[in-house]
Design an enzyme around this catalytic site. Structure first.
Site, PDB file in Angstrom:
ATOM      1  N   HIS A 172       9.236 136.912  53.007  1.00 40.70           N
ATOM      2  CA  HIS A 172       9.004 135.459  52.965  1.00 40.70           C
ATOM      3  C   HIS A 172      10.178 134.709  53.623  1.00 40.70           C
ATOM      4  O   HIS A 172      11.112 134.282  52.952  1.00 40.70           O
ATOM      5  CB  HIS A 172       8.853 135.036  51.497  1.00 40.70           C
ATOM      6  CG  HIS A 172       8.255 133.683  51.316  1.00 40.70           C
ATOM      7  ND1 HIS A 172       7.665 133.286  50.140  1.00 40.70           N
ATOM      8  CD2 HIS A 172       8.147 132.614  52.141  1.00 40.70           C
ATOM      9  CE1 HIS A 172       7.234 132.045  50.266  1.00 40.70           C
ATOM     10  NE2 HIS A 172       7.526 131.615  51.482  1.00 40.70           N
TER      11      HIS A 172
ATOM     12  N   GLN B  79       5.863 138.418  44.545  1.00 43.99           N
ATOM     13  CA  GLN B  79       7.060 138.496  45.383  1.00 43.99           C
ATOM     14  C   GLN B  79       8.289 138.805  44.557  1.00 43.99           C
ATOM     15  O   GLN B  79       8.569 138.045  43.626  1.00 43.99           O
ATOM     16  CB  GLN B  79       7.232 137.187  46.160  1.00 43.99           C
ATOM     17  CG  GLN B  79       6.111 137.004  47.163  1.00 43.99           C
ATOM     18  CD  GLN B  79       6.321 135.890  48.173  1.00 43.99           C
ATOM     19  OE1 GLN B  79       5.478 135.677  48.997  1.00 43.99           O
ATOM     20  NE2 GLN B  79       7.420 135.183  48.113  1.00 43.99           N
TER      21      GLN B  79
END
Ligand code: NAD
Length: 397
Positions: A347, A314
């Site tokens: 996210h 990420q």
């Protein structure tokens, strides 16, 4: 409206504390703290409650400064010469979020000569090599429970988005079209389906509690820890064999931590144990599933849909399989409008504004305990004094 505003005010961290401890004459030693947060840019000013950002610094910058601590905040984290990698070398405390995590690998921990404490602003500390942290006697704390409702709501939303086939329907509409059959051919009811959670902790429990009124055929869970509360509250059935658990499901929701026992757990073989046409929602951690296998199962039609908000890296690289995965619905007739079966988001599930207020408050409390030598809230301790304190990261001796 007034009551809501008052409630929000009461939960925002107070920047100028008036507690006696704050004005204590016995000042603690100056501590270097590095926080890795995501960048808000123009959204940071417009929404000051975006607390988990570089701009708003968890609302603790003034509080730390007034105590004489050094507080470095950055989003620059991944390259070997990033600000994080430079500052971690002599920092005592690292704070980061799972949304834009600073990866505290064995190599990074080795370079961090003064590091004593890692704090997760949120839930899930897999970005830290916990075994190495234990060996080096570095404590890892998180704000347990701070965003579990936020995630559970996102899971329920994503299940509905997939089962009802919402994404292509919405795209079709926004493109000014109207073709009911194109979307309805793969739109179902959640009622009567079998839904199971892999992991029945705080989030898994809340997901099934929220699904109870949908009159699913059966709610199930797979976890090495029995959850009597969940069984009593929702009627959920514990299934002890993973193959049996997966093979019954229409919808799998993944809610366990990432560690060596769950890394790559949901791969091509496990997906093949599931019914043809099942859906998977994963808001736990990207690396619990094999992304390439998920994409292939969607393309073959074995999975009808996959959604969630986490990827194994990420931010993910631009060629990550999740960006282009799509279901081959209904005998391979392609959707004219966008992708079916892909309900991915960045996210965001655990970083709603309400969650940010809670985890920012929680980080301040953990720091306050640390500075004043007070014990941490037991549920917040992942590892401490060279040992795992949590039972959630696998069955350990
Ligand atoms: P929790 O500790 O309350 O529950 C985790 C449960 O998983 C425990 O009951 C544990 O026994 C179980 N478990 C562990 N290994 C397992 C395995 N191999 N098989 C089955 N069950 C297993 O944690 P929680 O608060 O419910 O959070 C769960 C995870 O969700 C976190 O670790 C984190 O990775 C993720 N999370 C994501 C977000 C987000 O924003 N997407 C936010 C919060 C948490």
């Amino acid at each position: 409206m007034f009551a809501r505003a008052a409630l929000l005010r009461s939960t925002i961290p107070r920047f100028a504390s008036t507690s006696p401890r704050f004005f204590s004459t016995t000042k603690p030693n100056m501590v270097k703290i590095v926080a890795v947060l995501y960048t808000a840019g123009k959204y940071g000013d417009a929404q000051p409650r975006l607390l988990g950002t570089v701009e708003n610094k968890l609302g603790i910058a003034d509080w730390l400064k007034q105590q004489g601590h050094e507080f470095i905040v950055t989003a620059d984290k991944d390259s070997p010469d990033s600000e994080f990698r430079q500052h971690v070398k002599d920092a005592e405390i690292v704070i980061t979020t799972p949304f834009h995590p600073a990866y505290l690998t064995a190599e990074v921990l080795e370079s961090a000569k003064n590091l004593k404490c890692c704090i997760t602003a949120g839930v899930g500390s897999d970005h830290v090599d916990l075994d190495v942290a234990n060996k080096k006697n570095i404590s890892v704390y998180e704000v347990t429970g701070s965003n579990v409702v936020s995630v559970a709501e996102h899971v329920v939303m994503t299940i509905l988005v997939l089962v009802r086939n919402f994404v292509p329907a919405n795209r079709q509409y926004l493109e000014g079209d109207w073709n009911v059959a194109e979307v309805a051919r793969e739109s179902y009811d959640l009622e009567g389906k079998v839904v199971g959670t892999l992991g029945s902790g705080r989030i898994g429990t809340r997901v099934l509690q929220r699904l109870k009124p949908f009159d699913c055929a059966k709610l199930t869970y797979y976890d090495y820890q029995r959850n009597d509360f969940l069984e009593k509250e929702t009627g959920a059935v514990r299934v002890e064999d993973l193959k049996e658990f997966l093979s019954e499901l229409d919808v799998l929701t993944i809610n366990c931590p990432l560690y060596e026992g769950t890394k790559g757990l949901i791969d091509a073989e496990k997906i093949s144990w599931m019914k043809k046409g099942a859906w998977i929602v994963n808001t736990a951690r990207g690396a619990i599933v094999n992304a390439k296998d998920v994409k292939a199962a969607l393309a073959s039609g074995h999975l009808r849909g996959y959604g969630g908000d986490v990827t194994d890296q990420q931010p993910p690289p631009k060629d990550h399989p999740f960006y282009t995965m799509a279901a081959s619905h209904s005998g391979g007739i392609p959707y004219q409008h966008g992708v079916g079966g892909n309900a991915m988001t960045p996210h965001i599930s655990g970083t709603s504004i309400d969650a940010q207020i809670r985890y920012a408050n929680g980080v301040k409390e953990i720091l306050d305990n640390y500075f004043n030598g007070k014990p941490q809230t037991p549920a917040n301790i992942i590892v401490e004094k060279g040992q795992y304190a949590t039972k959630a990261y696998g069955q350990r001796k």
